[in-house]
Design an enzyme around this catalytic site. Structure first.
Site, PDB file in Angstrom:
ATOM      1  N   PHE A   1      64.429  59.983  46.293  1.00 25.20           N
ATOM      2  CA  PHE A   1      64.694  59.859  44.855  1.00 25.20           C
ATOM      3  C   PHE A   1      64.014  60.948  44.039  1.00 25.20           C
ATOM      4  O   PHE A   1      63.800  60.784  42.844  1.00 25.20           O
ATOM      5  CB  PHE A   1      64.271  58.474  44.348  1.00 25.20           C
TER       6      PHE A   1
ATOM      7  N   GLY B   1      68.921  58.322  53.233  1.00 28.74           N
ATOM      8  CA  GLY B   1      69.475  56.987  53.043  1.00 28.74           C
ATOM      9  C   GLY B   1      70.815  57.050  52.353  1.00 28.74           C
ATOM     10  O   GLY B   1      71.398  56.027  51.986  1.00 28.74           O
TER      11      GLY B   1
ATOM     12  N   GLY C   1      78.946  65.357  43.074  1.00 26.27           N
ATOM     13  CA  GLY C   1      77.742  64.585  43.345  1.00 26.27           C
ATOM     14  C   GLY C   1      77.893  63.130  42.929  1.00 26.27           C
ATOM     15  O   GLY C   1      78.533  62.806  41.933  1.00 26.27           O
TER      16      GLY C   1
ATOM     17  N   GLU D   1      73.266  60.379  41.991  1.00 30.18           N
ATOM     18  CA  GLU D   1      72.562  60.056  40.746  1.00 30.18           C
ATOM     19  C   GLU D   1      73.499  59.593  39.646  1.00 30.18           C
ATOM     20  O   GLU D   1      73.055  59.249  38.552  1.00 30.18           O
ATOM     21  CB  GLU D   1      71.781  61.287  40.278  1.00 30.18           C
TER      22      GLU D   1
HETATM   23 MO1  MOS Z   1      66.627  64.280  43.074  1.00 30.84          MO
HETATM   24  S1  MOS Z   1      65.522  63.492  41.545  1.00 30.84           S
HETATM   25  O1  MOS Z   1      66.804  65.914  42.776  1.00 30.84           O
HETATM   26  O2  MOS Z   1      66.078  63.750  44.529  1.00 30.84           O
END
Ligand code: MOS
Length: 724
Positions: free
Chosen positions: A239, A465, A684, A687
């Site tokens: 993370f 993960g 992506g 996030e």
């Molecule tokens: Mo992320 S906060 O670039 O693992």
């Protein structure tokens, strides 16, 4: 051979040439059984012969000099050494910035590592780490509160005439939001296992971006990077907190060299909270104004974050605000308060994760002020081109996500605040946009096709993960006409070709594109062997056809074909604004007596280009929404007001959402291809799910009971005093 291309040079894109259907399908993770049976070897799990154990010692002052008295351990059993070098080096962040190196013994936050104590056993090392005498020369001038800090950096940035447009607009809101610090709180604590042989360092560590981490550790211990091999085959969550090396890796490497024995260092849970990079707290002032038709005419987003005095990183709070909504007149002001709390760094979706808690809540407030449905306000303000740079947008299905989500969630049943009540519970619905910038990072992988019909993918990419093992195997299988289980994926070893690593949501697209190019080169070699033009080659179920020829793939090969795919960003990184988008929907119940909030339903409708594996992708969004629930309702780092230390430094006191906090979370993807993102047309997703998610929760709270919470998290005491 290496197939090296820039993004723009790759033609054609993926799947114009394949028809396996291995890709996109929701396949299980191949490493899943290893993980659930406890047999996947995480960083520090192997027990090496002669291995010693190190335990870190944290500072008990906020600023000054530490003097570690190794002699105080003279009578402790099993103690092998005490090392202090490298402990004043702040955790690194991979590509994000160089880690500032402070003079040895320098302390600039409470809890900072000052030494590692190494002993024969963990118990001996732990006891000695508690017993060791450390004396301090505290320095005055420590400041721990970002609101009162005496040193604040930052400049305003404006487009158009914000002040004039805002003051003259018929509809406007001016609201200030605050968010608390967050901890990555990965399940696997930060851990390292180091061993030296013939001047070469082998470091097993829990890290996200190995090609950078190798340079970082080489620099920290003073050897050439080619003398370092970093291994991270399995990572129990990162993370952002494992983007770069930190003291546990330096401590293990230096102690192992001094002792001539392997050394393992694993942080305790408390140390993870005290020593690894946290997400900054923020204060954000939002000023939004529209004309009479609900078109935004002025947009102001001013924020204050914090970090240590010399850190380069600062949370890019306004990241999404720059590109998400239209409006000619814009103003930003980013302030960084220089304070002595543990270092602030990247935590899942740095920027959007907290910036959108404010922006998307402010949009809800603006919708009410404008007399518009919050979805309608958002739809009216999707810009034609980037409002600040003029860039064209690559694929952007925001409107489709909002509309589809509204339909599936039953948005039309939403009522005015306070109108839906079930017993002692107010019921309400909220919506928020999801958006997270997308990028491509230079990546390489080696793809090998064997005569026995198996294939191997090798890259130093990590799987934190997220599903990297699954999707890289799927891309190779798709391209090579193989069943998924004939492809082995080997990751997390700097002896393999270097990848972009797991960070910033670029991992799957970047490393996936390199696998695509590597497999494409293998296909070209096969076409030559078959005697057909590469674009006529079909590979399916182990058979190659093309140009009126047909052969079992195995019959074409007398030796393995091995190719390295190498992708680099191209022009589209500059010409296009690329992001993943989505819409968050949430239904909450707010207790009319206590102010307790329960999330009853949550839905995320997301568009992130080609979805490489629906199962792993949906899992990312699930996790992100759960983080959003945490940011909205429970998660907050608390700092001691006198010395800045993290007070709630374990998972009993730092409240990540648990099962009963999380309802059934539904995730749906809108079909999309992004031709400007990368050759596999994906974007992506790691996030995206957190970005905006918490605002859907607080917007639902407002819709339920009419209480607008602007200070996250929305704890009961921020709600019940204001209940009707
Ligand atoms: Mo992320 S906060 O670039 O693992």
């Amino acid at each position: 051979m290496t197939q090296q291309l820039k993004m723009d040079e790759v033609q054609p894109r993926l799947l114009d040439e394949t028809g396996q259907g291995v890709l996109t399908t929701p396949l299980d993770r191949p490493e899943g059984p290893l993980k659930v049976t406890g047999t996947a070897p995480y960083a520090a799990e192997p027990s090496l012969p002669g291995m010693a154990i190190g335990v870190l010692v944290g500072a008990t002052i906020t600023r000054g000099r530490a003097h570690v008295d190794a002699g105080s351990l003279r009578d402790m059993p099993g103690v092998l050494g005490v090392y202090t070098a490298g402990m004043a080096r702040n955790p690194a962040q991979g590509t994000a910035n160089a880690a500032p190196v402070q003079p040895e013994g320098f302390v600039q936050y409470h809890g900072q590592p000052v030494a590692v104590v190494v002993a024969e056993t963990f118990e001996q090392a732990r006891d000695a780490a508690i017993a060791i005498r450390v004396t301090y020369d505290p320095e005055p001038g420590a400041e721990v509160d970002p609101e009162t800090a005496s040193h604040v950096d930052g400049d305003p940035e404006t487009f158009g005439s914000f002040d004039k447009a805002f003051s003259e607009a018929p509809v406007r809101i001016d609201a200030t939001y605050t968010t608390k610090g967050h901890s990555s709180a990965a399940m696997e604590p930060h851990a390292a296992l180091a061993a030296w042989k013939d001047g070469r360092l082998m470091l097993r560590a829990s890290l996200q971006m190995l090609k950078y981490n190798r340079n970082e550790i080489a620099d920290a211990v003073g050897v050439d990077p080619d003398k370092v091999r970093v291994l991270a085959p399995y990572v129990g969550g990162g993370f952002g907190s494992k983007l770069g090396i930190a003291q546990e890796a330096i401590a293990a490497a230096l102690a192992a060299r001094e002792l001539g024995r392997p050394v393992r260092v694993v942080m305790t849970r408390q140390q993870v909270f005290e020593m690894t990079l946290r997400r900054t707290e923020t204060r954000q002032r939002m000023r939004l104004a529209t004309d009479r038709d609900g078109h935004i005419v002025a947009l102001g987003h001013e924020d204050r974050v914090s970090n240590l005095p010399d850190e380069v990183f600062s949370e890019p709070v306004t990241m999404a605000t720059h590109f998400l909504y239209a409006g000619a007149n814009r103003r930003y002001h980013h302030e960084i308060a220089r304070i002595n709390r543990p270092g602030a760094g990247s935590v899942r979706a740095p920027g959007e994760a907290v910036g959108m808690l404010a922006l998307e809540c402010a949009m809800d407030e603006l919708a009410e002020a404008a007399g518009l449905d919050p979805i309608e306000l958002r739809l009216r303000n999707i810009p034609d081109e980037h409002p600040e740079t003029g860039q064209t947008y690559s694929a952007r299905s925001l409107a489709a996500c909002l509309k589809r989500g509204a339909e599936r969630f039953g948005w039309s049943a939403r009522r005015a605040p306070g109108e839906r009540r079930e017993g002692e519970w107010f019921i309400g619905m909220g919506v928020a946009t999801a958006a997270r910038t997308n990028s491509l990072g230079e990546s390489q992988s080696r793809v090998t096709l064997n005569p026995d019909g198996t294939a191997l993918v090798e890259t130093d990419m990590t799987d934190i993960g997220t599903g990297t093992y699954a999707i890289l195997g799927q891309i190779a299988a798709e391209m090579l006409g193989l069943p998924r289980d004939k492809v082995t994926v080997a990751l997390g070893d700097t002896d393999f070709p270097p990848a972009a690593g797991s960070g910033g949501s670029w991992g799957a697209s970047s490393s996936g594109s390199s696998v695509f190019l590597g497999a494409k080169a293998v296909r070209n070699a096969l076409a030559e062997k078959l005697g057909c033009p590469p674009d006529e080659l079909r590979l399916q179920d182990g058979i190659a056809t093309g140009g009126n020829k047909r052969s079992a793939i195995a019959d074409l090969l007398d030796a393995p074909i091995s190719e390295v795919g190498h992708i680099k960003p191209g022009e589209t990184a500059e010409t296009h604004s690329s992001a993943s988008y989505g819409a968050h929907f949430c239904e909450v119940a707010v207790n009319a007596v206590t102010g307790e909030v329960r999330v009853r339903r949550a839905l995320g409708v997301m568009a992130a280009g080609r979805i490489l594996n629906e199962k792993t992708a949906a899992s990312q969004v699930h996790g992100g929404i759960i983080w959003g629930i945490g940011a909205a309702l429970t998660e907050a780092l608390e700092h001691e007001p006198r010395d800045g230390r993290v007070v709630n430094r374990d998972l009993a006191e730092y409240h990540v959402p648990v099962n009963l906090d999380v309802p059934d979370v539904e995730v749906e993807f809108i079909e999309e291809r992004d031709d400007h993102a990368n050759p596999i047309q994906s974007k992506g997703i790691g996030e995206l799910g957190i970005s905006g998610a918490g605002a859907a929760v607080t917007n639902a709270i407002y819709n339920a009971c009419g209480v607008r919470v602007r200070d996250y998290p929305a704890l009961p005491d921020r709600i019940f005093p204001h209940l009707p």
